[in-house]
Scaffold this active site. Structure first.
Site, PDB file in Angstrom:
ATOM      1  N   ASP A  56       0.822  -1.204   0.000  1.00 55.47           N
ATOM      2  CA  ASP A  56       0.000   0.000   0.000  1.00 55.47           C
ATOM      3  C   ASP A  56       0.859   1.258   0.000  1.00 55.47           C
ATOM      4  O   ASP A  56       2.062   1.221   0.295  1.00 55.47           O
ATOM      5  CB  ASP A  56      -0.892   0.032   1.244  1.00 55.47           C
ATOM      6  CG  ASP A  56      -1.940  -1.070   1.259  1.00 55.47           C
ATOM      7  OD1 ASP A  56      -2.279  -1.580   0.177  1.00 55.47           O
ATOM      8  OD2 ASP A  56      -2.413  -1.415   2.358  1.00 55.47           O
ATOM      9  N   TYR A 110       5.878  -9.738   7.070  1.00 59.02           N
ATOM     10  CA  TYR A 110       5.742  -8.303   7.303  1.00 59.02           C
ATOM     11  C   TYR A 110       6.040  -8.001   8.764  1.00 59.02           C
ATOM     12  O   TYR A 110       5.746  -8.815   9.650  1.00 59.02           O
ATOM     13  CB  TYR A 110       4.327  -7.822   6.979  1.00 59.02           C
ATOM     14  CG  TYR A 110       4.014  -7.731   5.501  1.00 59.02           C
ATOM     15  CD1 TYR A 110       4.192  -6.538   4.811  1.00 59.02           C
ATOM     16  CD2 TYR A 110       3.537  -8.835   4.809  1.00 59.02           C
ATOM     17  CE1 TYR A 110       3.894  -6.437   3.465  1.00 59.02           C
ATOM     18  CE2 TYR A 110       3.247  -8.748   3.449  1.00 59.02           C
ATOM     19  CZ  TYR A 110       3.428  -7.550   2.785  1.00 59.02           C
ATOM     20  OH  TYR A 110       3.139  -7.468   1.448  1.00 59.02           O
TER      21      TYR A 110
END
Length: 270
Positions: A56, A110
């Site tokens: 993103d 992540y």
């Protein structure tokens, strides 16, 4: 075909995936390859091109992976010669002609640096334990399909930061950020621990009852695993990447101290 590990600071970019008229990491990579003569820009992308994931806007990476039919001379250091400082290729690997950087990834990792000095780490840990394993995460993503995932993860405390490490074969859109958002709600007492059960239930969570995604900029793509693929680090490219991000770290630490000076210099409220 070659695969490249790419690190980037996501804050200046409108996400990874190329878009018209706004800067993106993918657009930056493709523009650099075109300037280097590695492919014809009129073709859109190099033959076989794919990326490990679409981060993103604001999300950074250590190990984003792109693969395509690359000329033999395109080392990571050569790639970097046409890239801006905040996007750095630092390793590469020869891969089979049918390799696909998206579909062949076995695991993605992540790390989220959640500023939460007053969070209850035990509540956050218990909530994460309930989210581990295979679940339908339809209440933690805007996606309508492909929402069943198998999630692994852990937490660690680093001063005022609660560091959230998450792993899965693949992630739905916003899943990482919404998991962090849910952990934050529970750890700070904004929501009860029972909200995890409500999130994992089959009924949708509408409007205010849902979970908002955490801010994107503390999130980093830290790893992508490909069975049988061994990446070789380019020493010059690694040193360049380390130098760039060391400078950015120092700059942002200084910015934090300036913000602290302003905050500390204000009078106490009456």
């Amino acid at each position: 075909m070659r695969a490249y590990r790419v690190a980037y600071d996501g804050r200046p970019y409108n996400g990874f995936q190329r878009q018209p008229d706004v800067p993106t990491v993918e657009g930056t990579l493709l523009d650099a390859l075109a300037r280097l003569g590695a492919f014809d820009r009129a073709e859109g992308t190099p033959p076989g091109y794919a990326a490990a994931g679409r981060t993103d806007a604001g999300v950074s990476a250590v190990a984003q992976t792109v693969a395509f039919a690359a000329p033999d001379w395109l080392s990571p250091a050569a790639f970097n010669s046409e890239l801006p400082a905040d996007v750095r290729a630092w390793a590469s690997a020869a891969v089979p002609d049918d390799f696909h950087a998206t579909h062949d990834a076995a695991e993605r990792r992540y790390t989220y640096h959640l500023y939460a000095p007053d969070a209850d780490d035990e509540l956050a840990s218990a909530a994460l334990s309930a989210l581990r394993g295979e679940h339908d995460f339809h209440n933690l993503t805007p996606d309508d399909d492909g929402t069943v995932r198998t999630l692994s993860g852990s937490l660690s405390r680093d001063g005022p930061f609660l560091v959230v490490h998450l792993r899965a074969g693949g992630f739905c859109r916003q899943l990482v950020r919404r998991v962090v958002g849910l952990l934050s709600e529970i750890a700070t007492g904004e929501s009860p621990p029972s909200k995890v059960d409500r999130v994992l239930a089959s009924d949708p969570l509408p409007g205010p009852a849902g979970v908002a995604p955490a801010a994107p900029y503390p999130l980093v793509m830290t790893g992508v695993s490909y069975p049988g693929v061994s990446f070789a680090a380019d020493a010059d490219a690694v040193e360049s990447t380390r130098a760039v991000f060391a400078d950015r770290r120092a700059e942002r630490l200084a910015s934090a101290r300036v913000a602290g000076s302003v905050t500390d210099g204000l009078p106490d409220g009456e």
